[in-house]
Write a protein that holds these residues in place. Structure first.
Motif, PDB file in Angstrom:
ATOM      1  N   LYS A  14      14.023  19.935 -15.228  1.00  0.00           N
ATOM      2  CA  LYS A  14      12.764  19.891 -15.952  1.00  0.00           C
ATOM      3  C   LYS A  14      13.049  20.064 -17.363  1.00  0.00           C
ATOM      4  O   LYS A  14      13.985  20.716 -18.005  1.00  0.00           O
ATOM      5  CB  LYS A  14      12.107  21.115 -15.318  1.00  0.00           C
ATOM      6  N   TYR A  27      10.058  15.627 -15.975  1.00  0.00           N
ATOM      7  CA  TYR A  27      10.991  15.897 -15.014  1.00  0.00           C
ATOM      8  C   TYR A  27      11.750  14.698 -14.383  1.00  0.00           C
ATOM      9  O   TYR A  27      11.077  13.818 -14.577  1.00  0.00           O
ATOM     10  CB  TYR A  27      10.550  17.141 -13.849  1.00  0.00           C
ATOM     11  N   SER A 121      11.296  32.235  -6.784  1.00  0.00           N
ATOM     12  CA  SER A 121      11.526  30.824  -7.379  1.00  0.00           C
ATOM     13  C   SER A 121      11.697  30.043  -6.165  1.00  0.00           C
ATOM     14  O   SER A 121      12.929  30.173  -5.707  1.00  0.00           O
ATOM     15  CB  SER A 121      12.625  30.654  -8.125  1.00  0.00           C
ATOM     16  N   SER A 209       6.988  30.621  -8.372  1.00  0.00           N
ATOM     17  CA  SER A 209       7.084  29.143  -9.146  1.00  0.00           C
ATOM     18  C   SER A 209       8.047  28.308  -8.308  1.00  0.00           C
ATOM     19  O   SER A 209       8.700  28.701  -7.287  1.00  0.00           O
ATOM     20  CB  SER A 209       8.086  29.622 -10.539  1.00  0.00           C
ATOM     21  N   GLY A 211       9.151  24.013  -6.757  1.00  0.00           N
ATOM     22  CA  GLY A 211       8.401  22.963  -5.927  1.00  0.00           C
ATOM     23  C   GLY A 211       7.443  23.319  -4.609  1.00  0.00           C
ATOM     24  O   GLY A 211       6.676  22.778  -4.337  1.00  0.00           O
ATOM     25  N   ILE A 226       0.659  31.654  -9.337  1.00  0.00           N
ATOM     26  CA  ILE A 226       1.722  30.499  -9.342  1.00  0.00           C
ATOM     27  C   ILE A 226       1.856  30.238 -10.759  1.00  0.00           C
ATOM     28  O   ILE A 226       0.859  30.213 -11.476  1.00  0.00           O
ATOM     29  CB  ILE A 226       1.123  29.312  -8.524  1.00  0.00           C
ATOM     30  N   ALA A 227       3.051  30.316 -11.221  1.00  0.00           N
ATOM     31  CA  ALA A 227       3.435  30.209 -12.685  1.00  0.00           C
ATOM     32  C   ALA A 227       4.465  29.002 -12.493  1.00  0.00           C
ATOM     33  O   ALA A 227       5.578  28.975 -11.923  1.00  0.00           O
ATOM     34  CB  ALA A 227       4.027  31.323 -13.324  1.00  0.00           C
ATOM     35  N   GLU A 228       4.246  28.052 -13.496  1.00  0.00           N
ATOM     36  CA  GLU A 228       5.073  26.774 -13.678  1.00  0.00           C
ATOM     37  C   GLU A 228       6.033  27.055 -14.604  1.00  0.00           C
ATOM     38  O   GLU A 228       5.767  27.812 -15.585  1.00  0.00           O
ATOM     39  CB  GLU A 228       4.182  25.622 -14.126  1.00  0.00           C
ATOM     40  N   GLN A 229       7.344  26.515 -14.360  1.00  0.00           N
ATOM     41  CA  GLN A 229       8.339  26.206 -15.249  1.00  0.00           C
ATOM     42  C   GLN A 229       8.758  27.876 -16.088  1.00  0.00           C
ATOM     43  O   GLN A 229       9.036  27.859 -17.214  1.00  0.00           O
ATOM     44  CB  GLN A 229       7.885  25.603 -16.557  1.00  0.00           C
ATOM     45  N   HIS A 233      10.106  28.833 -19.873  1.00  0.00           N
ATOM     46  CA  HIS A 233       9.732  29.891 -20.674  1.00  0.00           C
ATOM     47  C   HIS A 233      10.459  31.023 -20.820  1.00  0.00           C
ATOM     48  O   HIS A 233      10.492  31.562 -22.086  1.00  0.00           O
ATOM     49  CB  HIS A 233       8.457  30.562 -19.692  1.00  0.00           C
TER      50      HIS A 233
END
Ligand SMILES: Nc1ncnc2c1ncn2[C@@H]1O[C@H](COP(=O)(O)OP(=O)(O)OP(=O)(O)O)[C@@H](O)[C@H]1O
Ligand SMILES: CC(C)(CO)[C@@H](O)C(=O)NCCC(=O)O
Length: 244
Positions: A14, A27, A121, A209, A211, A226-229, A233
Motif C-alpha cells: 500500500k 496498492y 490488523s 484495519s 483487508g 474501522i481505520a484504513e491504512q 498513518h
C-alpha cells in the motif's frame, strides 16, 4: 513537503503520496511489483520516501532500486524502537517485532489520542496489539488471517476444501461452519484483548484495519472503528515528527 509512504505487507503493498491529506493513494499485490512501479511512475518526485516492510526482501530490493533510479532517493525503512512519539514499547526483543505492528500502533495513536486502544490488523496475519491510555505498548498477539486459516483447514484435512461461506450463529453446512468458525476465532481474540485491558482498569477503544476488517467488525462489541491504512498513518506521524 511531499512524502511517499510505502507499506510492504505479505499480500499487498500500500502507498500514499503527498502531504496530509494525501494527494494520492494506491496498492498492488505483492506478487505484482511491476504494477506498483507503474503506479509510482506517475508520481512527481517526492521530497523523501519512508517505508515499512514485513514482506519478501526481493520486493523491497526492487522498490529500493526503482526509487534510486527514478528519484535518486533511498527508502528510509522503519526500525522498531523502544520509544517513539511518546509511546514506550515493551516488546522484549525489538528486532523480532514486525515494524508494521509498531507503525500501526503509532498510526492508531496519532488518529485516536488519549485512549487505551486495542489495535487489530486483519491482513495476511491477524495481529491484536494493546496500548494503554498512558502510552505504554503492552504487547500483542499474532494469529493466522482469514485466508490462512481457511487454507490450513483445506490443506490438512481430507474433507474440507477452500470455499466461501457465510457467517451464521448456528452454521448448518460445512462452508458456513468454516467461515463462522474462523471469523469467530478472529473476533474472539480481539474481544479477549479488550477484556484484558478492561481488567487493568482501561476503557479501550477498538481500532481495526486490514483487508478483513469489515468482515470482523460486526462481531465485536462496543462499536469498533474501522481505520484504513494505520501503517501509513504511523509512517506519516513519524515523518511529521522528523521534519516539523
Ligand atoms: N486477492 C487477494 N489476495 C490476498 N488476500 C485477499 C485477496 N482478496 C481479499 N483478501 C483478504 O485480505 C486479507 C489480506 O489483507 P491485506 O490486503 O490487508 O493484507 P496485507 O496488508 O498484505 O497483510 P499484511 O500487512 O498482514 O502482510 C486476506 O486474509 C484475505 O482474506
Ligand atoms: C505478524 C506479521 C506477519 C503481521 O504482518 C508481521 O508483523 C511480522 O512478520 N512480525 C514478526 C514477528 C513479531 O511481530 O513478533
Amino acid at each position: 513537503m511531499s512524502l511517499l509512504l510505502i507499506d510492504l505487507g505479505n499480500s499487498r503493498i500500500k502507498w500514499a503520496y503527498g502531504d496530509h491529506p494525501w494527494a494520492s493513494v494506491g496498492y498492488s499485490f505483492t506478487a505484482d511489483v511491476a504494477q506498483l512501479l507503474q503506479q509510482l511512475l506517475t508520481l512527481p518526485r517526492p521530497d523523501a520516501i519512508h517505508g515499512c516492510t514485513v514482506g519478501q526482501p526481493a520486493a523491497a530490493l526492487l522498490l529500493e532500486q526503482f526509487c534510486q533510479q527514478q528519484w535518486g532517493h533511498s527508502i528510509q525503512w522503519l526500525k522498531v524502537s523502544r520509544n517513539a512519539l511518546g509511546i514506550h514499547n515493551t516488546y522484549r526483543h525489538l528486532e523480532q517485532q514486525g515494524p508494521d505492528r509498531w507503525a500501526a500502533v503509532l498510526g492508531a495513536r496519532s488518529l485516536f489520542p488519549e485512549r487505551a486502544l486495542v489495535i487489530a490488523s486483519a491482513g495476511t496475519a491477524l495481529t491484536v496489539d494493546a496500548l494503554t491510555e498512558e502510552n505504554e505498548y503492552l504487547g500483542g498477539m499474532i494469529l493466522p488471517g482469514l485466508r490462512l486459516m481457511k487454507s490450513a483447514l483445506a490443506q490438512q484435512t481430507a474433507r474440507l476444501t477452500l470455499s466461501e461461506g457465510a457467517f451464521h450463529d448456528f452454521p448448518r453446512c460445512t462452508t458456513d461452519a468454516i467461515e463462522t468458525g474462523c471469523i469467530s476465532a478472529m473476533a474472539g481474540s480481539i474481544i479477549a484483548m479488550q477484556t484484558r485491558l478492561t481488567r487493568r482498569g482501561d476503557t479501550p477503544l477498538c481500532i481495526i484495519s486490514g483487508g478483513d476488517a469489515a468482515l470482523i467488525a460486526p462481531h465485536l462489541p462496543n462499536q469498533p472503528i474501522i481505520a484504513e491504512q494505520l501503517v501509513l498513518h504511523g509512517l506519516a506521524a513519524l515523518a511529521q515528527d522528523i521534519y516539523q
